[in-house]
Design a protein around this motif. Structure first.
Motif, short mmCIF file in Angstrom:
data_model
loop_
_atom_site.label_atom_id
_atom_site.label_comp_id
_atom_site.label_asym_id
_atom_site.label_seq_id
_atom_site.Cartn_x
_atom_site.Cartn_y
_atom_site.Cartn_z
N TYR A 56 65.68 41.12 40.59
CA TYR A 56 66.36 40.16 39.72
C TYR A 56 65.86 40.19 38.27
CZ TYR A 56 68.93 35.74 38.82
OH TYR A 56 69.78 34.78 38.35
N PRO A 57 64.51 40.22 38.05
CA PRO A 57 64.05 40.21 36.66
C PRO A 57 64.57 41.37 35.82
CG PRO A 57 62.24 39.71 38.13
CD PRO A 57 63.39 40.13 39.00
N PHE A 58 64.61 42.59 36.36
CA PHE A 58 65.05 43.67 35.48
C PHE A 58 66.56 43.81 35.43
CE2 PHE A 58 63.92 46.10 39.37
CZ PHE A 58 65.17 46.61 39.66
N LEU A 59 67.28 43.30 36.42
CA LEU A 59 68.75 43.29 36.29
C LEU A 59 69.13 42.42 35.09
CD1 LEU A 59 69.94 42.93 39.99
CD2 LEU A 59 70.32 44.90 38.50
N PHE A 60 68.48 41.26 35.04
CA PHE A 60 68.71 40.34 33.92
C PHE A 60 68.30 41.00 32.60
CE2 PHE A 60 65.77 37.87 31.28
CZ PHE A 60 66.67 37.11 30.55
N SER A 61 67.10 41.56 32.59
CA SER A 61 66.55 42.11 31.35
C SER A 61 67.36 43.31 30.82
CB SER A 61 65.08 42.47 31.59
OG SER A 61 64.71 43.61 30.93
N GLU A 62 67.78 44.18 31.73
CA GLU A 62 68.54 45.36 31.30
C GLU A 62 69.90 44.96 30.71
OE1 GLU A 62 67.50 48.24 30.81
OE2 GLU A 62 65.65 48.24 31.95
N LEU A 63 70.53 43.97 31.32
CA LEU A 63 71.83 43.54 30.79
C LEU A 63 71.65 42.85 29.44
CD1 LEU A 63 74.89 43.49 31.40
CD2 LEU A 63 74.57 41.17 32.21
N ALA A 64 70.59 42.05 29.33
CA ALA A 64 70.31 41.37 28.06
C ALA A 64 70.05 42.40 26.96
CB ALA A 64 69.12 40.43 28.22
N GLN A 65 69.33 43.44 27.30
CA GLN A 65 69.01 44.46 26.31
C GLN A 65 70.24 45.29 25.93
OE1 GLN A 65 64.99 46.45 26.77
NE2 GLN A 65 65.06 45.28 28.65
N ARG A 66 71.28 45.14 26.71
CA ARG A 66 72.54 45.83 26.39
C ARG A 66 73.35 45.03 25.36
NH1 ARG A 66 74.21 50.74 26.08
NH2 ARG A 66 76.42 50.96 26.46
N GLY A 67 72.81 43.85 24.98
CA GLY A 67 73.48 43.09 23.91
C GLY A 67 74.34 41.93 24.40
N TYR A 68 74.03 41.43 25.60
CA TYR A 68 74.77 40.27 26.12
C TYR A 68 73.79 39.11 26.29
CZ TYR A 68 78.44 43.61 26.89
OH TYR A 68 79.39 44.57 26.67
N TYR A 69 74.27 37.89 26.05
CA TYR A 69 73.40 36.75 26.30
C TYR A 69 73.40 36.49 27.80
CZ TYR A 69 70.95 32.39 26.02
OH TYR A 69 69.99 31.41 26.20
N ALA A 70 72.30 36.81 28.44
CA ALA A 70 72.20 36.62 29.89
C ALA A 70 71.40 35.35 30.18
CB ALA A 70 71.54 37.83 30.53
N VAL A 71 71.91 34.54 31.08
CA VAL A 71 71.23 33.30 31.46
C VAL A 71 69.92 33.67 32.16
CG1 VAL A 71 71.36 31.20 32.87
CG2 VAL A 71 73.41 32.07 31.72
N SER A 72 68.84 33.01 31.76
CA SER A 72 67.54 33.39 32.31
C SER A 72 67.49 33.09 33.82
CB SER A 72 66.42 32.66 31.58
OG SER A 72 66.47 31.30 31.85
N PRO A 73 66.83 33.98 34.57
CA PRO A 73 66.77 33.80 36.02
C PRO A 73 66.13 32.49 36.44
CG PRO A 73 66.03 36.01 35.43
CD PRO A 73 66.20 35.24 34.15
#
Lengths: 203, 119
Positions: A56-73
């Motif tokens: 879960y932590p890196f799925l969130f982090s990788e998508l966020a680093q792609r330039g999307y605001y991802a809700v924190s886990p």
């Protein structure tokens, strides 16, 4: 010299674009242009029990680093727990509109972990991590992007001749670090989503 | 030839060496999910030090603080997240800030918050 310059500066973008992964979003993605995403806790369909905590932590982090605001886990998990909705399988079945209501996000990312294993064959071992992912518009549930990939990587078993290779493979199979393979697989998959415009880091 | 070449490629070279907050942020999230409480603070703080405007980071740390019973600090972190990302910071933050989604928000420590059945 001029020819070299032309090749160096003119050719590099061409070379880079040849390496760029193909963008494989639906036409609705371009129309709806999501900017904020709720990454749902990944649904584990493998026999491993700690897949959620590891992935879960890196799925969130990788998508966020792609330039999307991802809700924190942490925030997502806390709200799911408060609503007694902690099972990722159940969360994946909920209508996406519910997440739009609670989190105010544009899109929802559903992930299934389909493979999380290592194979040990005589002198070599391989780590396999697979994900099925789909990005849905949070308001309507429209499919925006979908991908499914299994990444297999062999840890380095070299050195020490045959005995060393045997021992190395056995050790690798026993203490396999899945996270780097899983992280790379997620990164490869998200590379097929257009780069988002949310400023991810401004130190 | 050497100087223009270096000038042209130095941003790429520097980008390759750039320190990002993400490894610490990921470690903090993992630590939080493992329920390690105070041990996680150093990763959150290190990530904030490297990238104080990293998206989601102040919301993450806020939730962590809230569950430790440090409500006032948590509310400050939520406010920073909202200021950094107006229009993006999720609605859920308000629900937590109001204390309607966590026992810890009212000061009680929910030690079992990260205990999930193995799947």
């Amino acid at each position: 010299m001029n020819g070299f310059r032309l090749l160096a500066f003119g050719g590099i973008p061409l070379l880079l674009s040849a390496c760029a992964p193909e963008i494989c979003t639906t036409s609705d993605f371009e129309r709806l242009k999501p900017r904020s995403v709720l990454v749902l806790p990944p649904e584990n369909t493998t026999a491993n029990t700690d897949v959620l905590e590891k992935s879960y932590p890196f799925l969130f982090s990788e998508l966020a680093q792609r330039g999307y605001y991802a809700v924190s886990p942490e925030l997502a998990l806390q709200l799911f727990q408060a609503n007694k909705m902690e099972d990722p399988g159940r969360l994946n079945k909920l209508p996406t509109g519910k997440f739009n209501e609670v989190f105010g996000v544009d899109a929802v990312l559903r992930t299934k972990v389909t493979e999380w294993s290592s194979k040990y064959i005589v002198v070599s071992s391989t780590v396999n991590v697979g994900f099925d992912m789909e990005l849905l518009d949070a308001r309507t549930g429209t499919l925006l992007w979908k991908d499914s990939k299994v990444l297999s990587q062999a840890p380095n078993n070299s050195g020490g001749g045959l005995v060393g290779a045997l021992v190395g493979a056995a050790l690798n199979a026993a203490v396999t670090p899945y996270e780097p393979v899983a992280d790379q697989n997620a990164k490869n998959m998200f590379a097929t989503i257009p780069q988002g415009s949310v400023n991810v880091v401004t130190p | 030839m050497k100087r223009p070449f270096l000038l042209a490629f130095s941003p790429l070279i520097l980008a390759g060496c750039a320190v990002t907050p993400w490894p610490h942020y990921e470690a903090a999230v993992r630590c939080h999910m493992d329920g390690k409480k105070q041990e996680c603070d150093q990763d959150y703080l290190k990530a904030i030090e490297i990238g104080p405007k990293t998206q989601g980071l102040h919301a993450s740390y806020g939730v962590h603080l809230l569950l430790e019973g440090r409500r006032d600090e948590a509310l400050k972190e939520f406010a920073i997240e909202k200021a950094n990302y107006p229009g993006f910071a999720p609605k859920g933050i308000d629900q937590l800030a109001l204390g309607s989604a966590t026992g810890a928000a009212s000061g009680t420590d929910s030690a079992s918050r990260t205990e999930r059945s193995p799947r």
